[in-house]
Design an enzyme around this catalytic site. Structure first.
Site, PDB file in Angstrom:
ATOM      1  N   ASP A   1       5.534  43.998  35.172  1.00  0.00           N
ATOM      2  CA  ASP A   1       5.639  45.444  35.976  1.00  0.00           C
ATOM      3  C   ASP A   1       5.531  46.422  34.907  1.00  0.00           C
ATOM      4  OD1 ASP A   1       4.829  48.008  37.219  1.00  0.00           O
ATOM      5  OD2 ASP A   1       6.052  46.612  39.088  1.00  0.00           O
TER       6      ASP A   1
ATOM      7  N   CYS B   1       0.191  50.202  37.718  1.00  0.00           N
ATOM      8  CA  CYS B   1      -0.319  50.851  39.187  1.00  0.00           C
ATOM      9  C   CYS B   1      -1.985  51.557  38.387  1.00  0.00           C
ATOM     10  CB  CYS B   1       0.633  51.472  39.579  1.00  0.00           C
ATOM     11  SG  CYS B   1       1.243  52.729  38.110  1.00  0.00           S
TER      12      CYS B   1
END
Length: 116
Positions: free
Chosen positions: A19, A72
């Site tokens: 991530d 994101c």
């Protein structure tokens, strides 16, 4: 499950999740001013970190194991470009992208399988 204090010294993992730090462009609907703060130099810095993290992850996953790369962000330079330049030994798999809407943020996920 074993968690090592130093992952580089442990046996290879079945799954490594990355991530990675990113521009957050998938969340600009909630923070529209952030788009004006992102400069080309910062984007290049992020891409360098993202590529390095993915390369390191490839060394930690066992043959036949998987690497998940996620951001994101909606920017190709942080998603497809990094994934397409994945180190040798990683075979690309599922690619999933979520666009912002109905109260959700944008998101990118690419799964890889390590050749073995």
């Amino acid at each position: 499950m074993t968690i090592a204090a130093d992952p580089g010294q442990a046996a290879a993992y079945d799954l490594v999740v990355c991530d990675v730090p990113c521009s957050g462009s998938g969340a600009w609907r909630r923070q529209p001013e952030a788009r004006w703060r992102l400069m080309p130099a910062r984007l290049a810095e992020l891409a360098g970190m993202q590529g390095a993290i993915l390369a390191r992850a490839a060394t930690l996953v066992r043959p036949g194991g998987a690497v998940a790369y996620m951001t994101c962000s909606l920017l190709v330079s942080e998603n497809d470009a990094i994934a397409d330049a994945a180190p040798g030994g990683l075979a690309p798999g599922l690619r999933w992208r979520s666009l912002p809407g109905d109260g959700t943020d944008g998101f990118f996920l690419r799964l890889f399988r390590r050749d073995g």
